[in-house]
Design a protein around this motif. Structure first.
Motif, short mmCIF file in Angstrom:
data_model
loop_
_atom_site.label_atom_id
_atom_site.label_comp_id
_atom_site.label_asym_id
_atom_site.label_seq_id
_atom_site.Cartn_x
_atom_site.Cartn_y
_atom_site.Cartn_z
N TRP A 1 41.11 36.01 45.87
CA TRP A 1 40.72 36.28 44.48
C TRP A 1 41.77 35.78 43.51
CZ3 TRP A 1 40.30 39.89 48.46
CH2 TRP A 1 38.97 40.13 48.90
N ASP A 2 41.35 35.50 42.28
CA ASP A 2 42.22 34.95 41.25
C ASP A 2 43.40 35.89 40.97
OD1 ASP A 2 43.45 33.92 39.05
OD2 ASP A 2 41.76 34.20 37.68
N GLN A 3 44.61 35.40 41.26
CA GLN A 3 45.80 36.25 41.14
C GLN A 3 46.38 36.31 39.73
OE1 GLN A 3 47.13 38.22 44.05
NE2 GLN A 3 44.96 37.81 44.10
N ALA B 1 44.16 43.33 42.34
CA ALA B 1 43.79 44.63 42.90
C ALA B 1 42.88 44.45 44.12
CB ALA B 1 43.13 45.49 41.84
N ARG B 2 41.88 43.56 44.01
CA ARG B 2 40.97 43.32 45.15
C ARG B 2 41.75 42.80 46.35
NH1 ARG B 2 35.43 40.32 43.58
NH2 ARG B 2 34.94 40.99 45.69
N GLN C 1 60.83 44.54 38.87
CA GLN C 1 59.37 44.73 38.89
C GLN C 1 58.92 45.50 40.13
OE1 GLN C 1 57.73 40.77 38.47
NE2 GLN C 1 57.99 40.78 36.25
N VAL C 2 59.57 45.20 41.27
CA VAL C 2 59.21 45.88 42.51
C VAL C 2 59.59 47.37 42.43
CG1 VAL C 2 59.67 46.05 44.99
CG2 VAL C 2 59.28 43.83 43.95
N VAL C 3 60.78 47.66 41.89
CA VAL C 3 61.21 49.06 41.74
C VAL C 3 60.21 49.81 40.87
CG1 VAL C 3 63.00 50.58 40.78
CG2 VAL C 3 63.67 48.62 42.17
N ILE C 4 59.83 49.20 39.74
CA ILE C 4 58.86 49.83 38.84
C ILE C 4 57.54 50.10 39.56
CG2 ILE C 4 57.44 49.48 36.75
CD1 ILE C 4 60.33 50.05 36.08
N SER C 5 57.02 49.09 40.28
CA SER C 5 55.71 49.32 40.90
C SER C 5 55.81 50.33 42.05
CB SER C 5 55.04 48.01 41.34
OG SER C 5 55.86 47.27 42.18
N CYS D 1 50.72 47.71 43.49
CA CYS D 1 51.15 46.40 44.00
C CYS D 1 50.64 45.31 43.06
CB CYS D 1 50.58 46.13 45.39
SG CYS D 1 51.46 46.97 46.71
N ALA D 2 49.49 45.58 42.39
CA ALA D 2 48.84 44.57 41.56
C ALA D 2 49.36 44.54 40.13
CB ALA D 2 47.33 44.80 41.56
#
Length: 325
Positions: free
Chosen positions: A19-21, A28-29, A231-235, A287-288
């Motif tokens: 799916w379009d990233q 999300a998909r 960004q990873v810590v935030i998510s 994650c998305a």
């Protein structure tokens, strides 16, 4: 497009997600498919079959009679169990599909057994051990992490989580009981802020590869690594919010009712179930939050790298990098 006998064409790009990233919905998909816990139930033979379909297709051989949907299914099964850079089979609990069941059990227990010091220490330790396995299993293949670095990150994150949990636990003694229920969340958030940068310290020292839009490597940037890790810590913290904030509120209300007072043993399974329900949605959606292929403006890069890019590719304004998970 169809080749002989209605076989699949060879130009489907299965290196990229289906799916379009560039849209949140597409990401999300993609992550709902990647974190699907049902992938854990697949047998070794099913994993091997998917691996053969994918590797043959990449080598230009179409498995006879396969449909496009089956090809994508095989790709996602393959991605769920094998490391993208090394091709090794990832240990069962280190796979993305194990995130929900494992986190559900550990988080449920952290939220249930938050009152006594030994159980707090034990569950925070279990959680950080699991995190270390996941981070090691999903490390980026470009920056191999040494066992020493892994050990340091593991010990520091565990110490940080336990210290935060116990420190806050003693502070909340005089506050309403509901506040105490949020201590495990604060400990997990603190541990993430320690754990992920330490696990990826090599990327902060050496930098991560940055590319132009076509994927041509332009150099290594520590600034991009900082942005990606942030960004990873935030998510990761956002991922824990629904699971660690909603169940305590529900449980606090339920524990005052007769139903649970008469059946105290129901507390833990109920908590784990509530956490699981939250995680099934929170894990893929968080994650998305940021694109896997993140971008950073050239003007924000280190001076040397900026000069090098301006010299070799003056037209490049924005560079891209893989932020990790």
């Amino acid at each position: 497009m169809e080749s002989k006998m209605g076989e699949l064409p060879l130009d489907i790009n299965i290196q990229e997600p289906r799916w379009d990233q560039s849209t949140f919905l597409g990401r999300a998909r993609h992550f709902f498919t990647v974190t699907d816990p049902r992938n854990l139930l697949l047998s070794g033979a099913q994993l091997e079959a998917s691996r053969n379909i994918v590797q043959n297709y990449r080598a230009g051989v179409v498995t006879p009679g396969i449909t496009e949907d089956q090809l994508w299914r095989a790709k996602y099964v393959y991605d769920s169990a094998f490391h993208p850079d090394t091709g090794e089979k990832v240990v069962l609990i280190g796979r993305m599909s194990a995130q929900v069941p494992m986190n559900m059990t550990i988080t449920g227990c952290m939220l249930t057994f938050y009152r006594k010091t030994p159980t707090v220490v034990f569950w925070q330790w279990v959680n950080q051990s699991f995190n270390a396995i996941v981070n090691y299993s999903n490390r980026s293949g470009d920056a191999p992490i040494t066992v020493g670095q892994l050990g340091t990150a593991y010990v520091s994150a565990t110490t940080g989580a336990v210290a935060t949990a116990l420190g806050l636990k003693s502070l909340t003694k005089h506050l309403p009981p509901l506040v105490g229920r949020f201590v495990p969340f604060a400990a997990v958030a603190a541990a993430n802020c320690i754990n992920i940068p330490l696990m990826r310290q090599r990327e902060l020292q050496v930098g991560i590869p940055v590319t132009d839009e076509a994927g041509q490597r332009l150099g290594y940037s520590a600034t991009a690594a900082k942005q990606g890790i942030f960004q990873v810590v935030i998510s990761r913290i956002c991922m824990a919010i629904p699971a660690m904030a909603i169940p305590p509120l529900i449980m606090d209300t339920l524990e005052k009712k007769d139903f649970l007072k008469r059946r105290p043993w129901l507390g833990a399974p109920l908590q784990v179930g509530l956490v699981g329900f939250c995680l099934v949605f929170a894990t893929p959606l968080c994650c998305a939050l940021f694109p896997q292929k993140s971008s950073i403006h050239v003007s924000k890069l280190e001076p040397e790298l900026r000069a090098q890019i301006h010299e070799q590719n003056p037209s490049v304004e924005v560079v891209y990098y893989n932020k990790g998970l």
